[in-house]
Write an enzyme that holds these catalytic residues in place. Structure first.
Site, PDB file in Angstrom:
ATOM      1  N   GLY A  91       2.958   2.539   7.541  1.00  0.00           N
ATOM      2  CA  GLY A  91       1.540   2.669   7.888  1.00  0.00           C
ATOM      3  C   GLY A  91       1.010   4.016   7.997  1.00  0.00           C
ATOM      4  O   GLY A  91       0.035   4.226   8.698  1.00  0.00           O
ATOM      5  N   SER A  94       1.378   7.084   3.281  1.00  0.00           N
ATOM      6  CA  SER A  94       2.126   7.643   2.070  1.00  0.00           C
ATOM      7  C   SER A  94       1.470   7.649   0.815  1.00  0.00           C
ATOM      8  O   SER A  94       1.422   8.550  -0.094  1.00  0.00           O
ATOM      9  CB  SER A  94       3.673   7.147   2.052  1.00  0.00           C
ATOM     10  OG  SER A  94       3.384   5.666   1.813  1.00  0.00           O
ATOM     11  N   ASP A 138      -7.903   8.758   5.401  1.00  0.00           N
ATOM     12  CA  ASP A 138      -6.343   9.231   5.290  1.00  0.00           C
ATOM     13  C   ASP A 138      -6.187  10.034   4.096  1.00  0.00           C
ATOM     14  O   ASP A 138      -5.424  10.991   4.193  1.00  0.00           O
ATOM     15  CB  ASP A 138      -5.564   7.769   4.922  1.00  0.00           C
ATOM     16  CG  ASP A 138      -6.247   6.755   3.975  1.00  0.00           C
ATOM     17  OD1 ASP A 138      -7.374   7.086   3.460  1.00  0.00           O
ATOM     18  OD2 ASP A 138      -5.430   5.811   3.509  1.00  0.00           O
TER      19      ASP A 138
HETATM   20  O1  PMV Z   1      -3.884   0.976   8.116  1.00  0.00           O
HETATM   21  P1  PMV Z   1      -4.504   1.991   7.881  1.00  0.00           P
HETATM   22  O2  PMV Z   1      -3.786   2.905   8.654  1.00  0.00           O
HETATM   23  O3  PMV Z   1      -4.550   2.493   6.514  1.00  0.00           O
HETATM   24  O4  PMV Z   1      -5.862   2.318   8.581  1.00  0.00           O
HETATM   25  C1  PMV Z   1      -6.922   1.750   8.174  1.00  0.00           C
HETATM   26  C2  PMV Z   1      -8.267   1.842   9.058  1.00  0.00           C
HETATM   27  C3  PMV Z   1      -9.250   1.117   8.713  1.00  0.00           C
HETATM   28  O5  PMV Z   1     -10.430   1.540   9.329  1.00  0.00           O
HETATM   29  C4  PMV Z   1      -9.322  -0.261   9.171  1.00  0.00           C
HETATM   30  C5  PMV Z   1      -9.705   1.051   7.209  1.00  0.00           C
HETATM   31  C6  PMV Z   1     -10.256   2.380   6.593  1.00  0.00           C
HETATM   32  O6  PMV Z   1      -9.906   2.836   5.471  1.00  0.00           O
HETATM   33  O7  PMV Z   1     -10.941   3.147   7.384  1.00  0.00           O
END
Ligand code: PMV
Length: 306
Positions: A91, A94, A138
């Site tokens: 998580g 990637s 991300d």
């Molecule tokens: O699960 P991850 O590491 O992709 O994080 C998700 C974070 C959320 O706020 C729940 C969703 C997002 O895209 O911001």
């Protein structure tokens, strides 16, 4: 003109503000020094080829090729080879890193000079196409690197000037299903809008304060903010007993603070720790069933490697 290029992009960690970021509130994210590498090469073959020995799911690279070639009406075939410093199961971003690196590699290979914002936009569009949900934090981390103050869809992407944080990252042993958790919070929000929005607003206050402490390198206060954020994520019902245990043990072993990082339901937690207590905190996380992932943060964004 080169007929091949290698590009890399970093993975990410959410420092503060998961879930509320989906509702237009700010978050803090950092890029890690664990990277995904994409080599793109023009070939004489009559179709594209993807070589990705570490993963089964190559949809992000496939779609990046389709999106890019359609956008620029390109007919040449491309061979894309991917390699990652970290497992796609933990998580740490990637999919976003490989998407960003793919667009950057294609941009360089076909001399399109895409800006960071254009790479962000293409990558975000692709992610929404494949996953249906996501704030894009991300992708911003993979593009710009460093530490970012980030608002949904890239409305705000502000670099935060700070040093690398003394973080310990603990993997809980199973993968989170982010879209499912986002939908779970959505249904809570639809059932009790006011109460859920109140939690989002409390998280937002922590993000704002956290940003301030981060810039002052005030880890004692920042750690406290992280633990408070974790408690609010518990209220949103996205944590798990194992993540809670890892967080609690890290704090009891002397971390300034700790929280789950990401959607919850699995993946990783992070603990902010001074040098003196680092080993003790790592051991406490391992005793709680976690696995330590050795990564640095505040790493550079997407870049051409050769
Ligand atoms: O699960 P991850 O590491 O992709 O994080 C998700 C974070 C959320 O706020 C729940 C969703 C997002 O895209 O911001």
């Amino acid at each position: 003109m080169n007929n091949k290029v290698t590009v890399s992009a970093p993975g990410k960690l959410l420092l503060l503000g998961e879930h509320s970021v989906i509702y237009g509130y700010p978050s803090l994210v950092t890029a890690m020094d664990a990277r995904v590498y994409v080599k793109a090469q023009k070939t004489d073959e009559n179709s594209d080829r993807i070589i990705a020995p570490q993963v089964k799911d190559t949809r992000f690279v496939e779609k990046a090729l389709v999106f890019f070639k359609e956008k620029y009406q390109l007919s040449s075939s491309v061979c894309v080879t991917t390699r990652s410093d970290f497992s796609h199961n933990v998580g740490l971003g990637s999919s976003s890193a490989v998407t960003v690196a793919s667009f950057k590699a294609l941009s360089v290979l076909f001399e399109k000079n895409l800006t960071n914002k254009e790479i962000f936009n293409l990558s975000y569009q692709l992610t929404i196409h494949i996953q249906g949900v996501g704030s894009g934090f991300d992708i911003a981390a993979a593009v710009w690197g460093g530490v970012l103050y980030y608002i949904y869809g890239g409305k705000t992407i502000d670099p935060v000037v700070t040093s690398a944080l003394p973080l310990v990252v603990g993997y809980c042993g199973f993968k989170a299903d982010t879209p499912t958790l986002v939908k779970k919070v959505r249904s809570t929000y639809q059932k009790s809008r006011l109460a859920t929005d109140k939690i989002f607003k409390e998280i937002t206050q922590l993000v704002e304060k956290g940003k301030k402490y981060l810039m002052m390198n005030d880890y004692s206060h920042l750690g406290n903010i992280m633990t408070q954020n974790h408690k609010l994520l518990q209220k949103l019902n996205v944590s798990t007993p194992k993540l809670d245990r890892m967080v609690e043990k890290a704090v009891s072993a002397g971390a300034f603070g700790a929280k789950l990082s990401g959607a919850g339901g699995g993946d990783c937690m992070i603990a902010l720790v001074g040098a003196v207590n680092r080993k003790k905190v790592e051991q406490a996380i391992v005793n709680a069933g976690g696995e330590i992932i050795q990564v640095q943060n505040n790493a550079p964004g997407v870049r051409v490697e050769q």
